[in-house]
Motif scaffolding. Structure first.
Motif, PDB file in Angstrom:
ATOM      1  N   VAL A 154       7.856 -11.002  -5.985  1.00 27.07           N
ATOM      2  CA  VAL A 154       8.828 -12.101  -5.921  1.00 27.07           C
ATOM      3  C   VAL A 154       9.244 -12.375  -4.476  1.00 27.07           C
ATOM      4  CG1 VAL A 154      11.128 -12.854  -6.632  1.00 27.07           C
ATOM      5  CG2 VAL A 154       9.660 -11.615  -8.243  1.00 27.07           C
ATOM      6  N   TYR A 155       9.465 -11.306  -3.738  1.00 26.72           N
ATOM      7  CA  TYR A 155       9.862 -11.468  -2.337  1.00 26.72           C
ATOM      8  C   TYR A 155       8.760 -12.152  -1.526  1.00 26.72           C
ATOM      9  CZ  TYR A 155      11.303 -10.257   2.407  1.00 26.72           C
ATOM     10  OH  TYR A 155      11.648 -10.311   3.722  1.00 26.72           O
ATOM     11  N   ALA A 156       7.508 -11.787  -1.797  1.00 28.52           N
ATOM     12  CA  ALA A 156       6.391 -12.407  -1.075  1.00 28.52           C
ATOM     13  C   ALA A 156       6.355 -13.915  -1.327  1.00 28.52           C
ATOM     14  CB  ALA A 156       5.070 -11.764  -1.501  1.00 28.52           C
ATOM     15  N   ARG A 157       6.644 -14.310  -2.557  1.00 31.57           N
ATOM     16  CA  ARG A 157       6.690 -15.737  -2.850  1.00 31.57           C
ATOM     17  C   ARG A 157       7.798 -16.423  -2.056  1.00 31.57           C
ATOM     18  NH1 ARG A 157       9.083 -17.207  -8.504  1.00 31.57           N
ATOM     19  NH2 ARG A 157      10.933 -16.654  -7.285  1.00 31.57           N
ATOM     20  N   GLU A 158       8.957 -15.809  -2.024  1.00 34.57           N
ATOM     21  CA  GLU A 158      10.084 -16.397  -1.308  1.00 34.57           C
ATOM     22  C   GLU A 158       9.843 -16.444   0.196  1.00 34.57           C
ATOM     23  OE1 GLU A 158      12.620 -17.869  -2.714  1.00 34.57           O
ATOM     24  OE2 GLU A 158      11.741 -17.410  -4.664  1.00 34.57           O
ATOM     25  N   ARG A 181       6.937  -2.963  -7.170  1.00 30.12           N
ATOM     26  CA  ARG A 181       5.802  -3.884  -6.974  1.00 30.12           C
ATOM     27  C   ARG A 181       6.183  -5.302  -7.429  1.00 30.12           C
ATOM     28  NH1 ARG A 181       2.375  -0.822  -8.723  1.00 30.12           N
ATOM     29  NH2 ARG A 181       1.401  -0.161  -6.756  1.00 30.12           N
ATOM     30  N   GLU A 182       6.880  -5.403  -8.544  1.00 30.49           N
ATOM     31  CA  GLU A 182       7.321  -6.720  -9.023  1.00 30.49           C
ATOM     32  C   GLU A 182       8.314  -7.349  -8.053  1.00 30.49           C
ATOM     33  OE1 GLU A 182       9.510  -8.749 -12.919  1.00 30.49           O
ATOM     34  OE2 GLU A 182       8.951  -6.627 -12.925  1.00 30.49           O
ATOM     35  N   ALA A 183       9.238  -6.551  -7.519  1.00 30.77           N
ATOM     36  CA  ALA A 183      10.195  -7.070  -6.542  1.00 30.77           C
ATOM     37  C   ALA A 183       9.486  -7.569  -5.288  1.00 30.77           C
ATOM     38  CB  ALA A 183      11.205  -5.989  -6.181  1.00 30.77           C
ATOM     39  N   SER A 235       0.816  -1.217   0.000  1.00 28.23           N
ATOM     40  CA  SER A 235       0.000   0.000   0.000  1.00 28.23           C
ATOM     41  C   SER A 235       0.850   1.267   0.000  1.00 28.23           C
ATOM     42  CB  SER A 235      -0.935  -0.001   1.218  1.00 28.23           C
ATOM     43  OG  SER A 235      -0.186   0.075   2.425  1.00 28.23           O
ATOM     44  N   ALA A 236       2.133   1.148   0.368  1.00 28.09           N
ATOM     45  CA  ALA A 236       3.015   2.318   0.434  1.00 28.09           C
ATOM     46  C   ALA A 236       3.930   2.434  -0.785  1.00 28.09           C
ATOM     47  CB  ALA A 236       3.866   2.262   1.712  1.00 28.09           C
ATOM     48  N   ILE A 237       3.743   1.564  -1.771  1.00 27.83           N
ATOM     49  CA  ILE A 237       4.647   1.575  -2.929  1.00 27.83           C
ATOM     50  C   ILE A 237       4.618   2.912  -3.652  1.00 27.83           C
ATOM     51  CG2 ILE A 237       4.889   0.646  -5.281  1.00 27.83           C
ATOM     52  CD1 ILE A 237       4.500  -2.114  -4.166  1.00 27.83           C
ATOM     53  N   ASP A 243       9.239   4.162 -10.880  1.00 29.52           N
ATOM     54  CA  ASP A 243       9.750   2.878 -10.346  1.00 29.52           C
ATOM     55  C   ASP A 243       8.662   2.065  -9.641  1.00 29.52           C
ATOM     56  OD1 ASP A 243      12.221   3.379 -11.295  1.00 29.52           O
ATOM     57  OD2 ASP A 243      13.148   3.877  -9.360  1.00 29.52           O
ATOM     58  N   GLU A 244       7.422   2.523  -9.706  1.00 27.90           N
ATOM     59  CA  GLU A 244       6.358   1.814  -8.980  1.00 27.90           C
ATOM     60  C   GLU A 244       6.243   0.355  -9.431  1.00 27.90           C
ATOM     61  OE1 GLU A 244       5.388   6.161  -9.068  1.00 27.90           O
ATOM     62  OE2 GLU A 244       5.995   4.639 -10.535  1.00 27.90           O
TER      63      GLU A 244
END
Length: 400
Positions: A136-140, A131-133, A116-118, A126-127
């Motif tokens: 991926v991090y959430a998956r990991e 968001r994509e990073a 929500s703070a992106i 760079d939004e």
């Protein structure tokens, strides 16, 4: 001769492709962690109900998670040990205090706060990258969460298996004490009123699969069990039923082919050693009764156990059969002895005793009432005969 070309050393200090976003993310990490904790307090009742110490550990985990994401964004090409970075800040006991479901809720809440703070954190343009990073991090982090709880469950399972093996071995070896009761309680044993030990041969293969099969059968039969494979034997300590034959039939599936013996019912785990010894003696003596039912009660093997040298079986036969008959009067002992010697013939026994066959019939019914064993049944007659022999020997030696 041409000079060899030199490969330039890699630039270890390459600039970050999104330096402004990285700077903003670093500056906002504390603010994001505080926002995540505030949202947990608003949305997660279990978090509000936790002791302050556990809430503080969760706060550290949330902060570590956001810091790990910052490092992830700083070096996206470098594999990160997320489980160590994030969950290594909390003690091992936290996995017992917080369930996997609660941890998933905690991670989801933290990720939602960062997401929500992106728009605020990312530099203009760079939004999408941020968001994509985060995706991926959430998956990991989800994989890391599952790994942490899987490792904790595996460690608890291995510890519980060792603890259960200690309890089972203590009961079988006759060393059960309050320590064994305490260890059993830690495994979920809630001291049922009726306890029975069942012994048989363990099947070949993975003993853990056998133990799990026993537990499934016990759950289906609504029994509590402590079980383990000791050498070639499968041992089950079952609680919750005063019918040992019912218990053995309910749990017989995982046993290997061969005799399965149920010891007598006892009152608690401390006295389960008596049931285990009877079952072990019965298992040893089963070879003398090839037609024994499967499963069989240890008490149904009293004559075989006595001939195999089991002192408990000998004492039981004398105390529960010979002595009551002796106290009931000489006529019962004499009539039973003559009846058995006359190949279970009422007429033959009546002639030898100089009484009417109905008198013999009446006295034999009295024998059944006194001992619980019927002289007219072949198996019971064998047990009664062994009891008479042992009783006479005990009487001759002055033990009666």
């Amino acid at each position: 001769m041409p000079e060899p070309t030199q490969t330039p050393a890699p630039d270890k200090q390459r600039p970050h492709p999104h330096p402004e976003t990285l700077r903003r993310l670093e500056q906002s990490s504390g603010k994001l962690a505080a926002a995540a904790l505030a949202r947990m307090g608003e949305q997660l009742p279990w978090y509000r109900a936790m002791p302050p110490e556990n809430r503080s550990w969760i706060g550290l985990v949330a902060q570590a998670g956001i810091a790990a994401f910052t490092e992830w964004f700083r070096h996206p090409e470098t594999p990160q040990a997320i489980s160590t970075d994030v969950f290594g800040t909390a003690p091992r006991e936290l996995t017992r205090a917080i369930t996997l479901r609660q941890t998933v809720e905690m991670v989801r809440t933290t990720i939602e706060v960062v997401e929500s703070a992106i728009d605020e954190v990312a530099a203009p343009g760079d939004e999408g990258v941020l968001r994509e990073a985060l995706l991926v991090y959430a998956r990991e982090i989800a994989f890391a969460t599952a790994q942490v709880y899987a490792q904790a469950a595996e460690a608890r399972g291995a510890w519980d298996a060792r603890l259960e093996s200690l309890v089972v071995n203590a009961v079988v070896s006759g060393e059960a004490d309050e320590g064994a009761v305490s260890r059993a309680a830690a495994l979920g044993w809630n001291s049922p009123e009726h306890v029975v030990v069942v012994l048989g041969t363990a099947p070949d293969g993975d003993s853990e699969l056998t133990v799990e099969a026993i537990r499934r059968a016990a759950r289906h039969a609504k029994l509590q069990v402590l079980t383990g494979v000791l050498g070639s034997r499968l041992v089950v300590i079952a609680g919750g039923s005063d019918n040992p034959l019912h218990v053995a039939k309910a749990l017989i599936g995982p046993f290997a082919p061969g005799p399965v013996v149920a010891g007598p019912v006892v009152s608690d785990l401390l006295t389960a050693t008596r049931s285990a010894r009877a079952a072990a003696a019965g298992l040893k003596a089963c070879a003398a009764w090839p037609d024994a039912p499967r499963p069989v009660l240890a008490d149904d093997l009293l004559p075989e156990r006595a001939m195999a040298g089991d002192p408990t079986a000998r004492t039981l036969l004398v105390e529960e059969i010979y002595r009551p008959l002796q106290e009931a009067g000489a006529a019962l002992l004499e009539t039973l002895s003559v009846y058995l010697e006359q190949a279970s013939s009422l007429e033959g026994a009546a002639r030898m005793l100089f009484v009417h066959p109905n008198t013999v019939r009446y006295r034999l019914r009295r024998v059944t009432d006194v001992t619980g064993w019927s002289p007219s049944d072949v198996r019971s007659a064998f047990t009664l005969r062994i009891a008479l022999i042992l009783g006479r020997l005990a009487e001759q030696s002055g033990r009666i």
